[in-house]
Design a protein around this motif. Structure first.
Motif, PDB file in Angstrom:
ATOM      1  N   TRP A 130     -25.676 -68.548  18.424  1.00  0.00           N
ATOM      2  CA  TRP A 130     -26.873 -67.958  17.829  1.00  0.00           C
ATOM      3  C   TRP A 130     -26.504 -66.713  17.028  1.00  0.00           C
ATOM      4  O   TRP A 130     -27.022 -66.497  15.927  1.00  0.00           O
ATOM      5  CB  TRP A 130     -27.885 -67.624  18.926  1.00  0.00           C
ATOM      6  CG  TRP A 130     -29.185 -67.121  18.380  1.00  0.00           C
ATOM      7  CD1 TRP A 130     -30.176 -67.842  17.804  1.00  0.00           C
ATOM      8  CD2 TRP A 130     -29.609 -65.758  18.341  1.00  0.00           C
ATOM      9  NE1 TRP A 130     -31.207 -67.038  17.431  1.00  0.00           N
ATOM     10  CE2 TRP A 130     -30.882 -65.727  17.750  1.00  0.00           C
ATOM     11  CE3 TRP A 130     -29.052 -64.562  18.768  1.00  0.00           C
ATOM     12  CZ2 TRP A 130     -31.600 -64.555  17.548  1.00  0.00           C
ATOM     13  CZ3 TRP A 130     -29.764 -63.392  18.577  1.00  0.00           C
ATOM     14  CH2 TRP A 130     -31.018 -63.384  17.970  1.00  0.00           C
ATOM     15  N   ASP A 131     -25.603 -65.880  17.558  1.00  0.00           N
ATOM     16  CA  ASP A 131     -25.149 -64.695  16.825  1.00  0.00           C
ATOM     17  C   ASP A 131     -24.448 -65.088  15.523  1.00  0.00           C
ATOM     18  O   ASP A 131     -24.643 -64.441  14.489  1.00  0.00           O
ATOM     19  CB  ASP A 131     -24.208 -63.851  17.689  1.00  0.00           C
ATOM     20  CG  ASP A 131     -24.946 -63.068  18.760  1.00  0.00           C
ATOM     21  OD1 ASP A 131     -26.177 -62.874  18.627  1.00  0.00           O
ATOM     22  OD2 ASP A 131     -24.284 -62.648  19.736  1.00  0.00           O
ATOM     23  N   LEU A 132     -23.611 -66.131  15.567  1.00  0.00           N
ATOM     24  CA  LEU A 132     -22.946 -66.594  14.353  1.00  0.00           C
ATOM     25  C   LEU A 132     -23.968 -67.062  13.315  1.00  0.00           C
ATOM     26  O   LEU A 132     -23.868 -66.723  12.138  1.00  0.00           O
ATOM     27  CB  LEU A 132     -21.977 -67.734  14.670  1.00  0.00           C
ATOM     28  CG  LEU A 132     -20.648 -67.368  15.306  1.00  0.00           C
ATOM     29  CD1 LEU A 132     -19.888 -68.631  15.699  1.00  0.00           C
ATOM     30  CD2 LEU A 132     -19.816 -66.524  14.360  1.00  0.00           C
ATOM     31  N   LYS A 133     -24.939 -67.838  13.758  1.00  0.00           N
ATOM     32  CA  LYS A 133     -25.965 -68.339  12.833  1.00  0.00           C
ATOM     33  C   LYS A 133     -26.796 -67.208  12.262  1.00  0.00           C
ATOM     34  O   LYS A 133     -27.167 -67.222  11.075  1.00  0.00           O
ATOM     35  CB  LYS A 133     -26.855 -69.363  13.541  1.00  0.00           C
ATOM     36  CG  LYS A 133     -26.163 -70.674  13.794  1.00  0.00           C
ATOM     37  CD  LYS A 133     -27.092 -71.655  14.483  1.00  0.00           C
ATOM     38  CE  LYS A 133     -26.384 -72.976  14.737  1.00  0.00           C
ATOM     39  NZ  LYS A 133     -27.266 -73.941  15.389  1.00  0.00           N
ATOM     40  N   LYS A 134     -27.111 -66.234  13.090  1.00  0.00           N
ATOM     41  CA  LYS A 134     -27.889 -65.076  12.637  1.00  0.00           C
ATOM     42  C   LYS A 134     -27.100 -64.289  11.584  1.00  0.00           C
ATOM     43  O   LYS A 134     -27.659 -63.862  10.573  1.00  0.00           O
ATOM     44  CB  LYS A 134     -28.244 -64.189  13.826  1.00  0.00           C
ATOM     45  CG  LYS A 134     -29.196 -63.050  13.511  1.00  0.00           C
ATOM     46  CD  LYS A 134     -29.681 -62.379  14.764  1.00  0.00           C
ATOM     47  CE  LYS A 134     -28.707 -61.262  15.087  1.00  0.00           C
ATOM     48  NZ  LYS A 134     -29.178 -60.408  16.190  1.00  0.00           N
ATOM     49  N   GLN A 135     -25.811 -64.113  11.813  1.00  0.00           N
ATOM     50  CA  GLN A 135     -24.958 -63.391  10.874  1.00  0.00           C
ATOM     51  C   GLN A 135     -24.866 -64.137   9.545  1.00  0.00           C
ATOM     52  O   GLN A 135     -24.934 -63.524   8.475  1.00  0.00           O
ATOM     53  CB  GLN A 135     -23.571 -63.190  11.482  1.00  0.00           C
ATOM     54  CG  GLN A 135     -22.668 -62.284  10.698  1.00  0.00           C
ATOM     55  CD  GLN A 135     -21.332 -62.063  11.395  1.00  0.00           C
ATOM     56  OE1 GLN A 135     -21.059 -62.660  12.432  1.00  0.00           O
ATOM     57  NE2 GLN A 135     -20.514 -61.216  10.821  1.00  0.00           N
ATOM     58  N   ILE A 136     -24.739 -65.464   9.587  1.00  0.00           N
ATOM     59  CA  ILE A 136     -24.669 -66.269   8.366  1.00  0.00           C
ATOM     60  C   ILE A 136     -26.002 -66.242   7.634  1.00  0.00           C
ATOM     61  O   ILE A 136     -26.042 -66.131   6.399  1.00  0.00           O
ATOM     62  CB  ILE A 136     -24.246 -67.712   8.696  1.00  0.00           C
ATOM     63  CG1 ILE A 136     -22.795 -67.735   9.183  1.00  0.00           C
ATOM     64  CG2 ILE A 136     -24.409 -68.636   7.495  1.00  0.00           C
ATOM     65  CD1 ILE A 136     -22.358 -69.060   9.757  1.00  0.00           C
ATOM     66  N   ALA A 137     -27.120 -66.309   8.366  1.00  0.00           N
ATOM     67  CA  ALA A 137     -28.443 -66.290   7.751  1.00  0.00           C
ATOM     68  C   ALA A 137     -28.713 -64.952   7.057  1.00  0.00           C
ATOM     69  O   ALA A 137     -29.440 -64.900   6.059  1.00  0.00           O
ATOM     70  CB  ALA A 137     -29.514 -66.552   8.797  1.00  0.00           C
ATOM     71  N   ALA A 138     -28.115 -63.879   7.560  1.00  0.00           N
ATOM     72  CA  ALA A 138     -28.298 -62.560   6.955  1.00  0.00           C
ATOM     73  C   ALA A 138     -27.389 -62.367   5.741  1.00  0.00           C
ATOM     74  O   ALA A 138     -27.388 -61.292   5.138  1.00  0.00           O
ATOM     75  CB  ALA A 138     -28.039 -61.474   7.992  1.00  0.00           C
ATOM     76  N   GLY A 139     -26.610 -63.386   5.397  1.00  0.00           N
ATOM     77  CA  GLY A 139     -25.734 -63.305   4.235  1.00  0.00           C
ATOM     78  C   GLY A 139     -24.330 -62.842   4.571  1.00  0.00           C
ATOM     79  O   GLY A 139     -23.515 -62.641   3.674  1.00  0.00           O
ATOM     80  N   GLY A 140     -24.021 -62.694   5.824  1.00  0.00           N
ATOM     81  CA  GLY A 140     -22.703 -62.237   6.228  1.00  0.00           C
ATOM     82  C   GLY A 140     -21.728 -63.385   6.386  1.00  0.00           C
ATOM     83  O   GLY A 140     -22.090 -64.564   6.321  1.00  0.00           O
ATOM     84  N   HIS A 141     -20.495 -63.032   6.566  1.00  0.00           N
ATOM     85  CA  HIS A 141     -19.439 -64.016   6.784  1.00  0.00           C
ATOM     86  C   HIS A 141     -18.757 -63.697   8.111  1.00  0.00           C
ATOM     87  O   HIS A 141     -18.092 -62.670   8.234  1.00  0.00           O
ATOM     88  CB  HIS A 141     -18.409 -63.961   5.641  1.00  0.00           C
ATOM     89  CG  HIS A 141     -19.000 -64.276   4.302  1.00  0.00           C
ATOM     90  ND1 HIS A 141     -19.330 -65.554   3.929  1.00  0.00           N
ATOM     91  CD2 HIS A 141     -19.328 -63.477   3.250  1.00  0.00           C
ATOM     92  CE1 HIS A 141     -19.834 -65.539   2.714  1.00  0.00           C
ATOM     93  NE2 HIS A 141     -19.851 -64.287   2.287  1.00  0.00           N
ATOM     94  N   PRO A 142     -18.941 -64.555   9.117  1.00  0.00           N
ATOM     95  CA  PRO A 142     -18.309 -64.271  10.408  1.00  0.00           C
ATOM     96  C   PRO A 142     -16.790 -64.266  10.281  1.00  0.00           C
ATOM     97  O   PRO A 142     -16.216 -65.050   9.523  1.00  0.00           O
ATOM     98  CB  PRO A 142     -18.786 -65.387  11.324  1.00  0.00           C
ATOM     99  CG  PRO A 142     -19.528 -66.343  10.482  1.00  0.00           C
ATOM    100  CD  PRO A 142     -19.682 -65.781   9.122  1.00  0.00           C
ATOM    101  N   GLY A 143     -16.186 -63.395  11.037  1.00  0.00           N
ATOM    102  CA  GLY A 143     -14.740 -63.295  11.009  1.00  0.00           C
ATOM    103  C   GLY A 143     -14.089 -64.311  11.931  1.00  0.00           C
ATOM    104  O   GLY A 143     -14.760 -65.062  12.664  1.00  0.00           O
ATOM    105  N   MET A 144     -12.776 -64.317  11.890  1.00  0.00           N
ATOM    106  CA  MET A 144     -12.011 -65.251  12.706  1.00  0.00           C
ATOM    107  C   MET A 144     -12.217 -64.974  14.196  1.00  0.00           C
ATOM    108  O   MET A 144     -12.255 -65.904  15.000  1.00  0.00           O
ATOM    109  CB  MET A 144     -10.527 -65.134  12.332  1.00  0.00           C
ATOM    110  CG  MET A 144      -9.701 -66.251  12.863  1.00  0.00           C
ATOM    111  SD  MET A 144     -10.205 -67.744  12.046  1.00  0.00           S
ATOM    112  CE  MET A 144      -8.685 -68.579  11.981  1.00  0.00           C
ATOM    113  N   ALA A 145     -12.361 -63.718  14.584  1.00  0.00           N
ATOM    114  CA  ALA A 145     -12.537 -63.365  16.000  1.00  0.00           C
ATOM    115  C   ALA A 145     -13.833 -63.939  16.554  1.00  0.00           C
ATOM    116  O   ALA A 145     -13.862 -64.442  17.686  1.00  0.00           O
ATOM    117  CB  ALA A 145     -12.517 -61.843  16.167  1.00  0.00           C
TER     118      ALA A 145
END
Length: 151
Positions: free
Chosen positions: A60-75
């Motif tokens: 859910w955190d990954l999806k939220k970060q992507i929806a906000a226009g961010g790019h999740p890191g490798m970690a």
């Protein structure tokens, strides 16, 4: 005589269906095993649910970060993969703990009349066949009376 032949065949098919179907239905109904609620099973299921919740939160955190226009890191992605592996492992352990905990039933089942482990109750089957025969004979008599009254 055609109606008697049809009635006799119908009664025979219905009787065969009842005689062969009733034991199978009784076996299917009694084969469902009750759930085991031992302490080891409950704790393993709790750990599996906790691990699954942690994995779902990370996704859910990954999806939220992507929806906000961010790019999740490798970690973050590696953390989600690690949590997925832990959730899968915990679910597997819970399945083993709940399956192997406690005694398992064995031996013949005592389900009453018509049980497949004790054979077929001949008297009850004969009574059922007799009732079907009486119903068929009654239907034949009514049909003959109806045909005879219309002529």
């Amino acid at each position: 005589m055609r109606s008697f032949k049809t009635t006799a065949i119908s009664a025979a098919v219905l009787t065969a269906g009842l005689v062969l179907g009733a034991p199978a239905a009784a076996q299917a109904q009694t084969s469902a095993a009750p759930q085991d609620h031992s302490a080891a099973c409950r704790s393993a299921v709790g750990a599996a649910m906790k691990a699954e919740h942690a994995y779902n939160a990370a996704v859910w955190d990954l999806k939220k970060q992507i929806a906000a226009g961010g790019h999740p890191g490798m970690a973050e992605e590696e953390n989600a993969e690690m949590l997925k592996g832990e959730a899968d492992s915990a679910a597997s352990m819970a399945a083993r703990a709940c399956h192997h905990a406690g005694p398992h039933p064995h031996g013949g089942m005592h389900t009453g009349a018509g049980s497949t482990s004790q054979g077929v109750a001949g008297g009850e089957v004969a009574g059922g066949v007799g009732l079907l025969g009486a119903a068929g004979a009654g239907a034949l008599a009514l049909r003959r009376r109806r045909v005879g009254g219309e002529a």
